[in-house]
Scaffold this active site. Structure first.
Site: not given
Length: 364
Positions: A127, A187, A234, A237
């Site tokens: 990525d 989410c 984080c 979600c």
């Protein structure tokens, strides 16, 4: 045979997609950039043409092999949020090895097998390359891009690292994944900073993962208290997705959580100088933030902890060499000390402070 080879090299999901991005994905990406929602991530705009069109990245490609590696955990990553004196680190970064290194090595192994077996040419991407992996993964049938903009898998929930092998071979394409989010908003509603402007639309400038990893300057004041003790990334979600009930614990040992990174004390992380930071995170994904941004995040968490015993760590850092750290330390102290105590510190330090951002913190 290709699927067997991929699984033999540690991948848990595989599919093949055409080397093109859907019009919907291109449109969403264009809107994201036009609104400036990518923030400091300027490389997204600089390489927008390549991201939007895999064929522009490598015109000779005839197919894209998308591979996923499960990194699911055997614990709820949100449980640490209740331990205010401990640091919450995103589960993908808790391992002793940077996932980029693991995935790229395995991608190259599968690519070598493919060349030896079927010929053709290949290029591998993780990525860090200008590839929109999630839309391609959906096109390859690995899952679908959920309302939180991340990939959701029926088998692995939200916990897949993605990698891509572009090839000149003509390979049969898989059936694209079908979006089955339905009316669910779990989410979206779980986001501490309201970073989702709508389903499938993320304003990265409000996202804690962006703020703690990519953002270069001081954390916006209106978002600091919402960060809690999240100091690197984080998972809210991702963890909120109901499809995680089918998720499994990842089998790749190199991606397993390191005990020292599951719930490290904020007091210890605040003591890291540059050398200690590099030593602790040398092989991890966290190293790319650098010490100053990392300690900035730790100080925000200290300010949110409500633990006055941590004020000493923040006070020590108001004389740090980095203005970014000094400013965060001032904010943390403004939250932990009484007004009289904070005013006494202000009087002693503001006269020798030259950075305008830090002066703003003292004056706020």
């Amino acid at each position: 045979m290709l699927a067997d080879a991929a699984r033999g090299h540690g991948f848990d999901a595989i599919g093949i997609a055409p080397p093109q991005t859907s019009p919907q994905a291109r449109e969403r990406f264009a809107q994201f950039l036009a609104a400036g929602e990518h923030g400091d991530m300027h490389w997204l705009a600089e390489r927008a043409a390549w991201r939007s069109d895999p064929a522009a990245l490598w015109p000779q490609a005839r197919a894209v092999i998308m591979l996923g590696m499960n990194y699911g955990r055997d614990f709820d990553p949100r449980a640490i949020l209740d331990d205010k004196d401990r640091a919450a680190i995103s589960v993908y970064a808790q391992s002793d090895t940077d996932y980029h290194d693991v995935i790229k090595k395995r991608l190259k192994a599968v690519a070598r097998w493919l060349i030896a077996t079927a010929g053709g040419e290949v290029k591998v991407f993780v990525d860090t390359a200008p590839v929109m992996e999630k839309p391609l993964a959906q096109a390859a049938g690995l899952g679908w891009q959920g309302k939180h903009t991340n990939l959701v898998s029926r088998e692995f929930g939200s916990w897949l690292f993605l990698g891509a092998i572009f090839t000149t071979l003509d390979l049969p394409f898989d059936t694209p994944g079908e979006d089955t989010c339905g009316s669910c908003r779990a989410c979206l509603d779980s986001c501490p900073t309201d970073a989702f402007t709508a389903p499938y639309q993320l304003d990265a400038r409000r996202c804690i993962s962006y703020l703690t990893i990519e953002h270069q300057g001081p954390i916006p004041r209106d978002l600091r208290t919402r960060m809690g003790n999240r100091i690197y990334g984080c998972d809210d979600c991702l963890a909120a997705c109901p499809w995680n009930k089918f998720a499994k614990t990842g089998r790749e040992a190199k991606l397993a959580a390191r005990d020292t990174l599951r719930a490290p004390p904020l007091s210890e992380l605040a003591k890291l100088d540059d050398a200690a930071f590099r030593a602790l995170f040398a092989r991890t994904a966290i190293k790319r933030t650098g010490r100053d941004r990392f300690v900035r995040n730790v100080l925000i968490a200290i300010g949110n902890s409500g633990d006055q015993s941590l004020a000493a760590e923040a006070e020590r850092l108001i004389d740090d060499a980095a203005p970014l750290v000094r400013g965060a330390a001032v904010w943390a102290l403004s939250r932990l000390l009484s007004p009289d105590e904070f005013h006494a510190l202000r009087t002693n330090h503001i006269v020798r402070e030259s950075d305008p951002d830090v002066l703003t913190e003292w004056a706020a």
